[in-house]
Design a protein around this motif. Structure first.
Motif, PDB file in Angstrom:
ATOM      1  N   TYR A 245      22.548  30.266  49.368  1.00 24.24           N
ATOM      2  CA  TYR A 245      22.736  30.992  50.455  1.00 24.24           C
ATOM      3  C   TYR A 245      22.765  32.834  50.297  1.00 24.24           C
ATOM      4  N   ALA A 246      23.720  32.897  49.511  1.00 24.19           N
ATOM      5  CA  ALA A 246      24.013  34.462  48.965  1.00 24.19           C
ATOM      6  C   ALA A 246      22.886  35.123  48.680  1.00 24.19           C
ATOM      7  N   HIS A 247      22.119  34.319  47.819  1.00 26.70           N
ATOM      8  CA  HIS A 247      20.745  35.012  47.263  1.00 26.70           C
ATOM      9  C   HIS A 247      19.824  35.299  48.194  1.00 26.70           C
ATOM     10  N   CYS A 248      19.742  34.362  49.145  1.00 28.43           N
ATOM     11  CA  CYS A 248      18.687  34.375  50.360  1.00 28.43           C
ATOM     12  C   CYS A 248      18.961  35.668  51.152  1.00 28.43           C
ATOM     13  N   MET A 249      20.397  35.807  51.297  1.00 29.51           N
ATOM     14  CA  MET A 249      20.761  37.096  52.106  1.00 29.51           C
ATOM     15  C   MET A 249      20.442  38.512  51.453  1.00 29.51           C
ATOM     16  N   ARG A 250      20.537  38.425  50.071  1.00 26.46           N
ATOM     17  CA  ARG A 250      20.396  39.563  49.333  1.00 26.46           C
ATOM     18  C   ARG A 250      18.755  39.814  49.384  1.00 26.46           C
ATOM     19  N   GLU A 251      18.088  38.660  49.495  1.00 30.29           N
ATOM     20  CA  GLU A 251      16.690  38.797  49.399  1.00 30.29           C
ATOM     21  C   GLU A 251      16.127  39.609  50.849  1.00 30.29           C
ATOM     22  N   LEU A 252      16.902  39.012  51.915  1.00 33.49           N
ATOM     23  CA  LEU A 252      16.573  39.477  53.067  1.00 33.49           C
ATOM     24  C   LEU A 252      16.801  41.109  53.166  1.00 33.49           C
ATOM     25  N   VAL A 253      17.833  41.622  52.555  1.00 37.37           N
ATOM     26  CA  VAL A 253      18.159  42.901  52.559  1.00 37.37           C
ATOM     27  C   VAL A 253      17.288  43.618  51.438  1.00 37.37           C
ATOM     28  N   TYR A 279      30.679  36.767  48.088  1.00 34.00           N
ATOM     29  CA  TYR A 279      31.768  37.154  47.449  1.00 34.00           C
ATOM     30  C   TYR A 279      31.771  36.096  46.131  1.00 34.00           C
ATOM     31  N   GLU A 280      31.576  34.869  46.543  1.00 29.46           N
ATOM     32  CA  GLU A 280      31.695  33.748  45.523  1.00 29.46           C
ATOM     33  C   GLU A 280      30.406  34.087  44.620  1.00 29.46           C
ATOM     34  N   ALA A 281      29.349  34.569  45.079  1.00 30.42           N
ATOM     35  CA  ALA A 281      28.286  34.641  44.109  1.00 30.42           C
ATOM     36  C   ALA A 281      28.034  35.906  43.441  1.00 30.42           C
ATOM     37  N   PHE A 282      28.630  37.076  44.104  1.00 34.06           N
ATOM     38  CA  PHE A 282      28.493  38.168  43.477  1.00 34.06           C
ATOM     39  C   PHE A 282      29.582  39.009  43.299  1.00 34.06           C
ATOM     40  N   PRO A 283      29.721  40.203  42.482  1.00 29.68           N
ATOM     41  CA  PRO A 283      30.991  41.028  42.351  1.00 29.68           C
ATOM     42  C   PRO A 283      31.259  41.545  43.754  1.00 29.68           C
ATOM     43  N   PRO A 284      32.378  41.826  44.037  1.00 26.11           N
ATOM     44  CA  PRO A 284      32.941  42.170  45.313  1.00 26.11           C
ATOM     45  C   PRO A 284      32.169  43.475  45.891  1.00 26.11           C
ATOM     46  N   ALA A 285      31.682  44.665  44.977  1.00 24.67           N
ATOM     47  CA  ALA A 285      30.951  45.611  45.323  1.00 24.67           C
ATOM     48  C   ALA A 285      29.687  45.333  45.859  1.00 24.67           C
ATOM     49  N   GLU A 286      29.022  44.289  45.054  1.00 24.60           N
ATOM     50  CA  GLU A 286      27.701  44.026  45.535  1.00 24.60           C
ATOM     51  C   GLU A 286      27.697  43.186  46.794  1.00 24.60           C
ATOM     52  N   ALA A 287      28.637  42.316  46.894  1.00 26.78           N
ATOM     53  CA  ALA A 287      28.761  41.583  48.203  1.00 26.78           C
ATOM     54  C   ALA A 287      29.204  42.493  49.224  1.00 26.78           C
ATOM     55  N   ARG A 288      29.733  43.500  49.085  1.00 30.67           N
ATOM     56  CA  ARG A 288      30.113  44.282  50.434  1.00 30.67           C
ATOM     57  C   ARG A 288      29.018  45.128  50.508  1.00 30.67           C
TER      58      ARG A 288
END
Length: 499
Positions: A245-253, A279-288
């Motif tokens: 799910y986290a990778h899908c959100m990053r692809e959207l962005v 935050y589970e999938a990426f480092p905190p800075a990337e997630a933020r």
């Protein structure tokens, strides 16, 4: 005969008869009389009316006479016929209805006609009661106690309505390229392979495949669509975890909306649909960084049908996945071809302002009463067919119309229905009703085709091995209800083959 009994309908009577033919369920005899009166009012001769409605000349004469000598109600109704009295009195019918709506006897999952007949014998003074009597009385009251529906029953409270209005407000906003609205969801797919090679179709024989199949596991589809433009994206993954799910959100962005200031995502309440997954999938800075450009909007619990992507997933399953595919690579290629074609045709899901306003109008009613009353109200008014009217195919087809369209396509594939449509085509075209016309025409056409197939199936059971004649097809078509304009058109004009 025509000179003596001339039918001249008032505008109110004409509207009443047209409405009678266009909707609701009525006796076939009453519908035929309505068709006779409309045709007579249009100046048709008795012979033309008799041919068009498939009745005898005496029936046309009597109907016109009863109208001229009496009124519209008398022309449409019948005189009381002699016969045996009804076996059940009004109170006994009420008792039957109450019994059918109550719990079945111990050890039985549901009421049957025989059980109800036996129960009525015990509860009344009747020595016997046939199951056919029970069936007719239940049919009059619209009861089928042996059937039940699985239903999504929401708990309608302030949180439910708040989330509903939040999502509807998003749909109603004017498109903003800097703040796109994206609907997101996932759907599992089984990988199913053939154990034996299917036999291809050939003239006079359908394709045949074996009932036995081989399961090759499952995969997950992440699906997202843009609310305001014809775009969708389907991603296949081996699982449905927070990391996926986290990778899908990053692809959207980063891939799909790199220039958007804020992407507003409409999604359901699955546990992985949260900021914590990033935050589970990426480092905190990337997630933020990703979350700064995302804004989550959640559908109410037990109301995922408010998410437009549910319609797109249904279309994907019907158009692409309704077959056996056992290889993930093949599945990816097939979905990619479907996605590319659908994006290229400009097809997308939109809302109509009228139905958005309808939701807000119902809000006060939905919040009134007890929890049970609110749930019943929401289930009745909203839960069926995604109560929010969502239109597809450039905003011209509602969800209900899509279902009718798919049913019409399936019906048209039936040889008996295809033949009947070819016979009726000149009359439908003369009436201005086709599948390619305006929205009202399409609604009529799709409803007509589906109803026509049902009646032709019944005709095939009653007359094995026989195809209906042109007049029989016209009679069947003219008697169908719920098809505004078509039945009246078939009844009011002479057969196309005789013009």
């Amino acid at each position: 005969m025509n000179v003596r009994y001339r039918v001249e309908l008032s505008q109110a009577e004409r509207c009443e008869l047209t409405a009678m033919l266009s909707k609701g369920k009525r006796a076939a005899r009453k519908l035929k009389r309505a068709q006779i009166l409309l045709a007579a009012d249009a100046g048709r001769s008795d012979e033309e009316i008799a041919r068009a409605v498939a009745v005898g000349g005496s029936t046309v004469y009597r109907t016109k006479r009863r109208f001229v000598e009496g009124n519209l109600e008398r022309a449409l109704s019948e005189d009381p016929r002699p016969g045996a009295e009804r076996k059940l009195t009004g109170k006994e019918e009420a008792l039957l209805v109450a019994t059918a709506c109550a719990s079945p006897p111990e050890g039985r999952a549901r009421w049957t006609l025989e059980l109800l007949a036996g129960a009525m014998v015990k509860l009344t003074d009747h020595e016997s009661l046939s199951h056919e009597t029970v069936r007719r009385r239940l049919a009059e009251n619209g009861l089928k106690p042996w059937r039940k529906d699985m239903w999504c029953i929401p708990k309608v409270d302030g949180e439910y309505v708040a989330r509903m209005e939040d999502v509807l407000d998003l749909y109603a906003e004017a498109p903003d390229p800097d703040r796109p609205v994206v609907c997101f969801d996932e759907s599992p797919v089984q990988l199913i392979g053939e154990v034996r090679q299917p036999i291809p179709a050939e003239p006079g024989q359908l394709e045949r495949y074996d009932y036995e199949y081989r399961r090759n596991g499952t995969v997950n589809l992440f699906v997202c669509i843009d609310v305001n433009r014809p775009w969708r994206k389907v991603k296949l993954t081996a699982r449905r975890a927070a990391e996926d799910y986290a990778h899908c959100m990053r692809e959207l962005v980063d891939v799909h909306y790199p220039d958007a200031a804020c992407i507003r995502v409409v999604q359901d309440n699955l546990s992985t649909h949260s900021s914590g997954s990033l935050y589970e999938a990426f480092p905190p800075a990337e997630a933020r960084r990703i979350l700064r450009r995302l804004e989550f909007h959640y559908t109410p619990k037990h109301a995922s049908w408010l998410n437009m992507v549910e319609i797109e997933i249904g279309v994907l399953r019907g158009q692409c996945l309704d077959r056996r595919i056992d290889d993930p690579k093949c599945l990816i290629n097939e979905i990619a071809a479907w996605e590319q074609q659908r994006n290229a045709t400009g097809t997308h899901v939109v809302t109509t302002p009228e139905n958005l306003q309808q939701f807000h109008t119902f809000r006060g009613q939905a919040m009134a009463g007890s929890d049970e009353e609110r749930s019943a109200f929401m289930s009745k008014n909203f839960a069926t067919e995604s109560a929010l009217t969502l239109t597809q195919r450039n905003g011209l087809m509602s969800l209900q119309d899509q279902m009718k369209h798919r049913a019409a396509i399936s019906a048209a594939d039936d040889p008996r229905t295809s033949r009947a449509l070819r016979l009726l085509q000149p009359d439908l075209v003369a009436a201005g009703i086709t599948a390619k016309g305006g929205e009202d025409n399409r609604k009529d056409y799709f409803s007509f085709v589906g109803s026509l197939q049902d009646q032709l199936d019944q005709y095939g059971k009653d007359h094995p091995g026989k195809l209906p004649s042109m007049e029989e097809v016209r009679t069947i078509g003219a008697q169908l209800t719920g098809c505004t304009g078509i039945c009246a058109a078939l009844a009011a004009q002479p057969a196309a083959s005789t013009r």
